[in-house]
Scaffold this motif. Structure first.
Motif, PDB file in Angstrom:
ATOM      1  N   GLY A 120     -12.130 146.593  -8.282  1.00 29.46           N
ATOM      2  CA  GLY A 120     -11.028 147.461  -8.695  1.00 29.46           C
ATOM      3  C   GLY A 120     -10.133 146.661  -9.626  1.00 29.46           C
ATOM      4  O   GLY A 120      -9.354 145.824  -9.174  1.00 29.46           O
ATOM      5  N   VAL A 121     -10.229 146.886 -10.906  1.00 24.54           N
ATOM      6  CA  VAL A 121      -9.578 146.031 -11.894  1.00 24.54           C
ATOM      7  C   VAL A 121      -8.054 146.095 -11.759  1.00 24.54           C
ATOM      8  O   VAL A 121      -7.466 147.174 -11.650  1.00 24.54           O
ATOM      9  N   ASN A 122      -7.442 144.901 -11.752  1.00 26.94           N
ATOM     10  CA  ASN A 122      -5.983 144.737 -11.665  1.00 26.94           C
ATOM     11  C   ASN A 122      -5.398 145.259 -10.372  1.00 26.94           C
ATOM     12  O   ASN A 122      -4.192 145.476 -10.271  1.00 26.94           O
ATOM     13  N   GLN A 123      -6.231 145.458  -9.363  1.00 30.92           N
ATOM     14  CA  GLN A 123      -5.735 145.836  -8.044  1.00 30.92           C
ATOM     15  C   GLN A 123      -5.604 144.580  -7.192  1.00 30.92           C
ATOM     16  O   GLN A 123      -6.433 143.671  -7.264  1.00 30.92           O
ATOM     17  N   GLU A 124      -4.566 144.547  -6.380  1.00 31.01           N
ATOM     18  CA  GLU A 124      -4.288 143.353  -5.591  1.00 31.01           C
ATOM     19  C   GLU A 124      -5.443 142.937  -4.687  1.00 31.01           C
ATOM     20  O   GLU A 124      -5.757 141.746  -4.610  1.00 31.01           O
ATOM     21  N   LEU A 140     -19.139 153.943   4.932  1.00 29.61           N
ATOM     22  CA  LEU A 140     -17.758 153.572   4.638  1.00 29.61           C
ATOM     23  C   LEU A 140     -16.908 154.841   4.562  1.00 29.61           C
ATOM     24  O   LEU A 140     -17.325 155.841   3.979  1.00 29.61           O
ATOM     25  N   ARG A 141     -15.723 154.795   5.134  1.00 25.67           N
ATOM     26  CA  ARG A 141     -14.882 155.993   5.222  1.00 25.67           C
ATOM     27  C   ARG A 141     -14.419 156.474   3.856  1.00 25.67           C
ATOM     28  O   ARG A 141     -14.280 157.644   3.613  1.00 25.67           O
ATOM     29  N   ASN A 142     -14.196 155.528   2.958  1.00 22.09           N
ATOM     30  CA  ASN A 142     -13.635 155.917   1.662  1.00 22.09           C
ATOM     31  C   ASN A 142     -14.324 155.141   0.551  1.00 22.09           C
ATOM     32  O   ASN A 142     -14.075 153.945   0.382  1.00 22.09           O
ATOM     33  N   LYS A 143     -15.164 155.791  -0.210  1.00 15.85           N
ATOM     34  CA  LYS A 143     -15.932 155.101  -1.245  1.00 15.85           C
ATOM     35  C   LYS A 143     -15.063 154.612  -2.385  1.00 15.85           C
ATOM     36  O   LYS A 143     -15.475 153.751  -3.159  1.00 15.85           O
ATOM     37  N   ASN A 144     -13.833 155.148  -2.497  1.00 15.75           N
ATOM     38  CA  ASN A 144     -12.958 154.749  -3.600  1.00 15.75           C
ATOM     39  C   ASN A 144     -12.080 153.548  -3.274  1.00 15.75           C
ATOM     40  O   ASN A 144     -11.324 153.084  -4.122  1.00 15.75           O
ATOM     41  N   SER A 145     -12.163 153.053  -2.037  1.00 15.50           N
ATOM     42  CA  SER A 145     -11.378 151.892  -1.656  1.00 15.50           C
ATOM     43  C   SER A 145     -12.105 150.629  -2.102  1.00 15.50           C
ATOM     44  O   SER A 145     -13.196 150.317  -1.619  1.00 15.50           O
ATOM     45  N   LEU A 146     -11.506 149.916  -3.060  1.00 22.24           N
ATOM     46  CA  LEU A 146     -12.145 148.747  -3.652  1.00 22.24           C
ATOM     47  C   LEU A 146     -11.308 147.504  -3.387  1.00 22.24           C
ATOM     48  O   LEU A 146     -10.113 147.601  -3.141  1.00 22.24           O
ATOM     49  N   PRO A 147     -11.976 146.339  -3.413  1.00 15.78           N
ATOM     50  CA  PRO A 147     -13.365 146.076  -3.761  1.00 15.78           C
ATOM     51  C   PRO A 147     -14.298 146.311  -2.572  1.00 15.78           C
ATOM     52  O   PRO A 147     -13.863 146.365  -1.428  1.00 15.78           O
ATOM     53  N   ILE A 148     -15.576 146.425  -2.898  1.00 17.86           N
ATOM     54  CA  ILE A 148     -16.643 146.471  -1.892  1.00 17.86           C
ATOM     55  C   ILE A 148     -17.588 145.314  -2.177  1.00 17.86           C
ATOM     56  O   ILE A 148     -17.971 145.098  -3.333  1.00 17.86           O
ATOM     57  N   PHE A 149     -17.951 144.557  -1.147  1.00 18.21           N
ATOM     58  CA  PHE A 149     -18.928 143.477  -1.288  1.00 18.21           C
ATOM     59  C   PHE A 149     -19.980 143.606  -0.196  1.00 18.21           C
ATOM     60  O   PHE A 149     -19.652 143.926   0.957  1.00 18.21           O
ATOM     61  N   ILE A 150     -21.215 143.371  -0.586  1.00 16.04           N
ATOM     62  CA  ILE A 150     -22.290 143.296   0.414  1.00 16.04           C
ATOM     63  C   ILE A 150     -23.140 142.064   0.136  1.00 16.04           C
ATOM     64  O   ILE A 150     -23.199 141.571  -0.997  1.00 16.04           O
ATOM     65  N   ILE A 151     -23.775 141.550   1.181  1.00 17.03           N
ATOM     66  CA  ILE A 151     -24.887 140.604   1.039  1.00 17.03           C
ATOM     67  C   ILE A 151     -26.133 141.342   1.504  1.00 17.03           C
ATOM     68  O   ILE A 151     -26.160 141.892   2.615  1.00 17.03           O
TER      69      ILE A 151
END
Length: 892
Positions: free
Chosen positions: A781-785, A852-863
């Motif tokens: 999520g660019v420029n998001q904390e 995931l409850r909210n696909k728009n909540s970023l960032p998302i990381f997986i291994i």
């Protein structure tokens, strides 16, 4: 007839002016009467000097006088001593102007205007004329909008001015944040509240003292429109209100506070009422809640009234107090919080006790005061945070696209302003002209950002070789934030400091104006004027007399400055009253102005005189004596490394707190630093060979944060005796669960790599990009904390991740966001990272596969691996992501 009409108009205007002069700021007579009583108490406490002369101004209208009385009744002492009455009157007139000129001005309820529009203070920032400056910029921009839309528009304006950047704990003023063009969340939210209030919109800063599921805290804003409070992320505009990146973490929060100026009688749960503000709990606006009652008993089971009950969250490797209550006559108190675990710590008269409380499960808890400082034991706690339960308002694709376009435009406005800062080439030319180290000068001027003219002006005044050397050293001694808002006056006066000690002590503890977390002021010039040379000489020869003078003449009132910044040294001198911390800063400022080295120790908070032969603790209860010299022992901690951690870090994995004689905990604030760059405090550089501690009783807290947010904590109570060594073990508990497959992901999913100076190339699969084996996928999520934190956490593990050698594919949601990303803002990223654009819905696939409850909540990381197995997932706001990734990697 025309003359009669003209005379009638004049009479009407005179009547109007007369009625305005008699109109009340507070129409509730009972509230006004109580406010007047509170003002009288404040004036009685501050009988020294002429701090309230503005109230004697006969030209004040009734409205202005009552508004001033309200402010003076409840403002922290720093605002009375450090700002003239005309400053407060200016803000009153500016706020009243909004009631006349803004379309919603007359619709704001009186009590909301009183508490959430009029006050200039938002947090503990330095006050400035932001209200007037911001109004001139914003009034025409919002006056044709609804109140709801005006809130959104003001936030867009704030995004033009500043973006998120972490920094130290001192809060910049709103104008300083604008001049800098960035700020941490507390500064961004202070900026937004100030901007909203400047156009007459009720606003307040809301904060979680600490998150429950991850280390760190956060602050944001609530604004009132048409009978309802809404929330928004400061300087992070969204298409609608009640939406921000923190919706999900806030749903896992356990406590949300806001401090309301004055006596507030709203419907929210009151946490505490102080002489300056009312603290309210707004957690129910964000998360499922439960109330629990705590009963405190003595060793025989009898209820204890008047006990202090602290509710503590595990965060940054300590149990941090997020709420404090007092027990009633039955020995009970209650708290409403999110449904997770806290540690309850009760104390009174040197006795204490503690126990874990699970909100939502435990309706009642009894804590027995059965311990005293010196009782040593070892206890494990398993701490579980609330589960996520975020509900997000609907946003259409069109709203999102329009908002993204606005963000990009606002970035360009802010970037154009930042481009006016001094360039590196200009800084190097300046350094060359004055025969200074170009690298050092360029670094200083870059750090000063919008304050570069002040710093450059100071440098040009350094005429001799010695002054140039000393001036650059001074600029290196103060903090990066100081460089952004320090005044020329402060810099110049510190170049004239007296030299009466060794070079090292002079540089750090005399010439350096920075003492603690105060706003830098020209206190040395002030003390040179008010303290005679004869008096100064007496104090230099016998420092005990200076300590005795401060103890006798500066009265400490613990509640006088609640909610404010440290009182300036000049303000303490004028009032002769201060909180203990401001008194300590005042003393150190006096000694440094005389050329006598002194400091407030960053670790223990103690005031110390510094002699070339050692340190002397300052005790304002008695004059200096041999007993004031440090009585210290040594602490050594052994550590048996666990497989994922060979050198625990302070604040990440462990902390040490002193148990005070009253039975409370006082954190030792060791340097946070950057342990991965060889600085900061770790087990190996603090406890492996041992560290000196004052004799006393202590607690060592360790914690292993799991990916779920839960914590496995170990608590050790121990004692340190003078001239003796105490040996303990530092224990990092481990989860018994091995790395598990937690979901599926198609490794042949396509994305568009970014190559050739930011241009996208043809699509390829993750399998093609990463090869066989494990890999990391991140959606940014660019420029998001949350994304900014995550990338910096990953950069801290650059060496380990490069050694692992597997690819990390970081994707932007779309090409527009990719264009807003600047790699230069995140130096030191692993070379194994590949950037791309999520053109084929990888984020959606992950959200659906991992539920995931909210696909728009970023960032998302997986291994995941090329057998389509997922072994790690993280979404949203998480501190320590790099460490969590490496824990999983080492467990594979």
């Amino acid at each position: 007839m025309r003359r009669a009409t003209h005379l009638f108009g004049i009479c009407w205007l005179l009547c109007l002016l007369t009625s305005c002069g008699k109109s009340h700021f507070i129409t509730d007579e009972s509230y006004r009467s109580r406010m007047e009583q509170d003002l009288q108490q404040k004036q009685t406490m501050l009988s020294q000097g002429e701090l309230f002369t503005i109230l004697d101004d006969e030209s004040l209208t009734t409205y202005e006088r009552e508004a001033l009385e309200f402010l003076y009744a409840y403002m922290p002492l720093a605002d009375i001593t450090d700002y003239p009455g005309q400053f407060h009157l200016m803000n009153i007139r500016a706020s009243r102007r909004t009631t006349e000129e803004m379309p919603w001005g007359k619709t704001i309820p009186e009590d909301l205007f009183r508490h959430f529009v009029l006050p200039a203070r938002v947090n503990n920032e330095h006050l400035d004329s932001a209200r007037v400056v911001f109004y001139d910029e914003l009034k025409d921009r919002v006056k044709s909008l609804s109140l709801y839309d005006a809130i959104l528009e003001v936030n867009h304006w704030c995004h033009e001015k500043a973006v998120y950047m972490p920094s130290d704990a001192r809060t910049s003023s709103p104008l300083a944040t604008v001049r800098t063009a960035y700020g941490r969340c507390g500064e961004e939210s202070t900026l937004l509240v100030a901007a909203l209030r400047s156009v007459g919109i009720p606003a307040r800063q809301v904060y979680t003292p600490r998150w429950a599921h991850t280390d760190d805290n956060h602050a944001w804003v609530e604004a009132w429109a048409d009978g309802k409070w809404y929330f928004l992320g400061a300087c992070e505009p969204e298409p609608v209100l009640n939406l921000g990146w923190f919706n999900a973490p806030a749903s896992r929060g356990m406590l949300m506070h806001t401090k309301v100026f004055g006596r507030y009688e709203g419907k929210e749960e009151v946490m505490s009422v102080t002489p300056n503000y009312t603290e309210i709990n707004v957690i129910e606006n964000y998360a499922p809640i439960a109330q629990a009652k705590v009963k405190v008993t003595d060793g025989q089971g009898n209820p204890v009234s008047g006990a202090q009950v602290e509710f503590k969250l595990y965060n940054y490797a300590e149990f941090y107090t997020v709420a404090t209550k007092q027990t009633d006559a039955e020995g009970t108190c209650a708290l409403t919080a999110g449904k997770g675990d806290m540690l309850v710590w009760a104390s009174k008269d040197g006795k204490f006790g503690f126990s874990k409380l699970s909100f939502g499960k435990d309706n009642e808890l009894t804590v027995m005061l059965d311990k005293t400082p010196g009782d040593n034991c070892v206890i494990d706690f398993d701490i579980v945070p609330p589960a996520e339960s975020a509900n997000l308002p609907a946003v259409t694709a069109e709203q999102r696209a329009e908002n993204n376009c606005r963000l990009a435009y606002e970035d360009s406005i802010r970037n154009a302003y930042v481009a006016t800062f001094m360039s590196e080439d200009s800084a190097r030319r300046l350094a060359k002209q004055y025969k200074l180290d170009a690298d050092v000068v360029a670094k200083i001027l870059a750090a000063s950002r919008g304050n570069y003219k002040v710093i450059a002006d100071f440098i040009t005044r350094l005429r001799s070789e010695d002054s140039r050397k000393g001036g650059i050293d001074l600029l290196q001694q103060i903090s990066a934030k100081d460089l952004r808002d320090v005044s020329l006056e402060v810099l110049i006066e510190n170049m004239l400091s007296h030299v009466r000690t060794s070079a090292v002590n002079f540089r750090k503890y005399v010439r350096n104006p920075r003492i603690s977390n105060e706003m830098l002021t020209p206190y040395k010039t002030f003390f040179d004027k008010v303290i005679s040379q004869e008096t100064e000489q007496i104090y230099l020869e016998e420092p005990a007399k200076l300590i005795a003078w401060v103890a006798e003449n500066i009265r400490v009132e613990k509640d006088c400055n609640l909610g404010g910044p440290a009182i300036s040294p000049a303000g303490v001198w004028k009032a002769r009253v201060a909180d203990a911390h401001s008194r300590d800063i005042f003393f150190v400022a006096m000694t440094r102005s005389m050329g006598m080295p002194a400091r407030i120790d960053e670790v223990t908070g103690k005031v110390q005189l510094i002699e070339d032969t050692g340190l002397i603790d300052v005790n304002f209860e008695k004059a200096l004596s041999d007993e004031s010299r440090l009585q210290r022992g040594k602490l050594v901690a052994g550590y048996k490394p666990v497989k994922s951690l060979d050198n625990p870090k302070y604040y990440s994995h462990f902390t040490i707190s002193k148990v005070t004689p009253q039975g409370r905990l006082q954190l030792l604030a060791y340097d946070e630093g950057d342990a991965d760059m060889g600085s900061g405090t770790t087990w190996s550089n603090l406890l492996k060979e041992g560290t000196a501690l004052d004799a006393g009783n202590y607690v060592l807290v360790t914690g292993t944060r799991l990916a779920s947010g839960a914590v496995l904590s170990n608590v050790i109570f121990f004692s340190v005796e003078p001239q003796k060594t105490t040996k303990i073990d530092l224990v990092m508990r481990e989860s018994k669960d091995e790395v598990q497959v937690i979901g599926n992901f198609n490794s042949e999913s396509l994305f568009t790599p970014i190559v050739d100076k930011g241009n996208p190339s043809s699509k390829q699969s993750l399998l093609q990009a990463c090869g066989r084996g494990y890999f990391v996928v991140g959606i940014l999520g660019v420029n998001q904390e949350p994304t900014n934190h995550a990338l910096r956490d990953i950069a801290a593990y650059k060496v380990d991740l490069e050694k692992w050698g597997r690819k990390m594919v970081f994707l932007f949601p779309d090409e527009a966001q990719a264009g807003r990303f600047t790699k230069e803002s995140f130096p030191g990223m692993p070379s194994t990272i590949m950037y791309g654009i999520d053109t084929d819905g990888i984020a959606k696939q992950i959200a659906e596969a991992m539920k995931l409850r909210n696909k728009n909540s970023l960032p998302i990381f997986i291994i995941a691996d090329t057998f389509n197995r997922v072994v790690f997932v993280s979404q949203g706001y998480t501190i320590g992501l790099g460490e969590q990734l490496m824990k999983t990697v080492k467990g594979l």
